[in-house]
Design an enzyme around this catalytic site. Structure first.
Site, short mmCIF file in Angstrom:
data_model
loop_
_atom_site.label_atom_id
_atom_site.label_comp_id
_atom_site.label_asym_id
_atom_site.label_seq_id
_atom_site.Cartn_x
_atom_site.Cartn_y
_atom_site.Cartn_z
N TYR A 43 -2.55 13.22 -3.58
CA TYR A 43 -3.75 13.17 -2.76
C TYR A 43 -4.70 14.27 -3.18
O TYR A 43 -4.49 15.45 -2.90
CB TYR A 43 -3.41 13.29 -1.27
CG TYR A 43 -2.33 12.34 -0.79
CD1 TYR A 43 -2.08 11.13 -1.45
CD2 TYR A 43 -1.54 12.65 0.31
CE1 TYR A 43 -1.09 10.27 -1.02
CE2 TYR A 43 -0.55 11.79 0.75
CZ TYR A 43 -0.32 10.61 0.08
OH TYR A 43 0.67 9.76 0.52
N LEU A 78 -0.11 1.34 11.10
CA LEU A 78 -1.18 0.57 11.74
C LEU A 78 -1.81 -0.41 10.74
O LEU A 78 -2.98 -0.79 10.87
CB LEU A 78 -2.25 1.51 12.30
CG LEU A 78 -1.72 2.54 13.31
CD1 LEU A 78 -2.84 3.45 13.81
CD2 LEU A 78 -1.02 1.85 14.47
N GLY A 79 -1.01 -0.81 9.74
CA GLY A 79 -1.49 -1.80 8.78
C GLY A 79 -2.71 -1.32 8.02
O GLY A 79 -3.65 -2.09 7.78
N SER A 98 -6.08 -1.19 14.27
CA SER A 98 -7.04 -0.48 15.14
C SER A 98 -8.11 -1.42 15.67
O SER A 98 -8.73 -1.16 16.70
CB SER A 98 -7.69 0.68 14.38
OG SER A 98 -8.62 0.17 13.43
N SER A 101 1.55 3.91 6.89
CA SER A 101 0.62 2.83 7.26
C SER A 101 1.16 1.99 8.41
O SER A 101 1.17 0.76 8.36
CB SER A 101 0.32 1.93 6.04
OG SER A 101 -0.34 2.65 5.03
N HIS A 153 7.82 10.21 -5.02
CA HIS A 153 6.79 9.30 -4.52
C HIS A 153 6.98 7.88 -5.03
O HIS A 153 6.84 6.91 -4.29
CB HIS A 153 5.41 9.83 -4.95
CG HIS A 153 4.29 9.41 -4.07
ND1 HIS A 153 3.10 10.11 -3.98
CD2 HIS A 153 4.14 8.36 -3.23
CE1 HIS A 153 2.29 9.50 -3.11
NE2 HIS A 153 2.90 8.43 -2.66
N GLY A 191 -4.95 0.66 9.06
CA GLY A 191 -6.11 0.65 9.96
C GLY A 191 -6.45 -0.72 10.50
O GLY A 191 -7.30 -0.84 11.39
N PHE A 192 -5.80 -1.76 10.00
CA PHE A 192 -6.12 -3.12 10.44
C PHE A 192 -5.88 -3.27 11.94
O PHE A 192 -6.69 -3.89 12.65
CB PHE A 192 -5.27 -4.13 9.67
CG PHE A 192 -5.79 -5.54 9.74
CD1 PHE A 192 -6.60 -6.04 8.74
CD2 PHE A 192 -5.49 -6.35 10.82
CE1 PHE A 192 -7.10 -7.34 8.81
CE2 PHE A 192 -5.99 -7.64 10.90
CZ PHE A 192 -6.79 -8.14 9.89
#
Length: 336
Positions: free
Chosen positions: A64, A215-216, A221, A213, A133, A218-219
């Site tokens: 990152y 929450l998919g 949300s 992830s 990773h 951000g999906f």
């Protein structure tokens, strides 16, 4: 006072909150704001607020930035290092010019180089949880794990884990050094590690599951209602789940999830996190904003009924096609 539940991550002694903080979106990757622009001051405030609520588990990686996210965390934890549990990852090769080569490197020499760089960037002399990773297909996993085991013996790393690996790789690695955790994408929209038998393997070996992830991406949300809502350089535009007809099929599934959330007077995101927590897994939703970290941590206290759990899993049962979670090249590097 802490408002978050604590759980054992695996059986090696690491105790963590059942909801952590994914820090990836707080930094660019290779010069791109893949999840929208981030403000460093607000990101640090988010880390501090998470700690105030008992959310002291921070997930990062040398990828990152590269390296910038670890340096941001160093600023946030300065003077209070021991209050946090820091998890970072290596394996995407970064050269001496701090550039990603987009190759994987799990060789013994690189493991040593990567950990020293992360220790320096994090401003610490130990890393609580150190992950590979992605598997380096050109290096036996046994070599990589032995090198990581040496770091534990040297006191530079507390516990080790893997990310996006198959049951076969998990068993090979665990035979060399006990794994504390395996990280994989897991959410109501992504349950392939159940279908592939990976969760069953982890439970058999008493290795913790870390759901990234959750929450998919951000999906769940609900803030993204059309593919065009994503910025031009948002990498989610490359993910089949966020494209074309599949996107709108998934919106229909999300609307059904929202109905259950509305009944509980919580958000769909909180419902999705509570679902993961009900399985005893550690979710690490990513956010760079204080209000969302507060909402996420509230979800750690939610208890879902058997009926609610069944209704949720019947909305998106195993085998439901919601679209691949990476593009074709990205899928080649998971579950190796």
């Amino acid at each position: 006072m802490s408002t978050i539940k604590k759980v054992n991550l695996g059986n090696q002694g690491l105790v963590v909150p059942n909801i952590g903080l994914g820090c990836m979106g707080m930094s660019q990757i290779a010069g791109n704001d893949i999840y929208g622009k981030a403000d460093e001051t607000e990101s640090i405030q988010t880390i501090h607020r998470s700690l105030e609520l008992g959310g002291n588990f921070l997930d990062t990686a040398d990828l990152y930035g590269p390296l910038k996210n670890e340096r941001l965390i160093s600023k946030a934890i300065k003077g209070n290092r021991d209050a946090y549990i820091i998890a970072t990852k290596f394996g995407f090769e970064i050269n001496d010019n701090e550039e990603l080569t987009w190759q994987f490197n799990g060789k013994k020499e690189y493991v040593k180089k990567a950990v020293e760089r992360s220790l320096k960037n994090l401003g610490t002399d130990y890393i609580d949880l150190y992950y590979l990773h992605r598997v380096d297909p050109n290096t036996p996993i046994e070599e990589t794990i032995q090198a990581m085991s040496d770091l534990v013996k040297e006191g530079k790393v507390g516990y080790i884990g893997l990310s996006e690996v198959s049951s076969e790789t998990i068993r090979k690695a665990h035979n060399i050094h006990p794994l504390t955790a395996v990280q994989s994408e897991y959410s109501l929209f992504e349950r392939s590690i159940e279908e592939d038998g990976i969760i069953k393997t982890l439970q058999e070996l008493q290795i913790g599951v870390v759901a990234y992830s959750p929450l998919g991406r951000g999906f769940i949300s609900g803030e993204i209602q059309h593919p065009q809502d994503l910025a031009e350089n948002d990498f989610r535009r490359t993910i089949p789940r966020f494209q074309g007809e599949q996107f709108y099929k998934n919106i229909e599934l999300l609307n059904e999830i929202k109905l259950i959330a509305d009944e509980r007077k919580i958000t769909a995101s909180q419902l999705a996190l509570a679902w993961i927590a009900s399985k005893g897994f550690l979710a690490i939703p990513g956010t760079k904003r204080v209000k969302y970290v507060e909402q996420n941590i509230e979800a750690s206290q939610l208890i879902l009924t058997t009926e609610e759990l069944n209704r949720l899993e019947n909305i998106i049962p195993l085998g439901t096609i919601t679209g691949n979670r990476y593009d074709e090249s990205g899928m080649k590097s998971v579950n190796l």
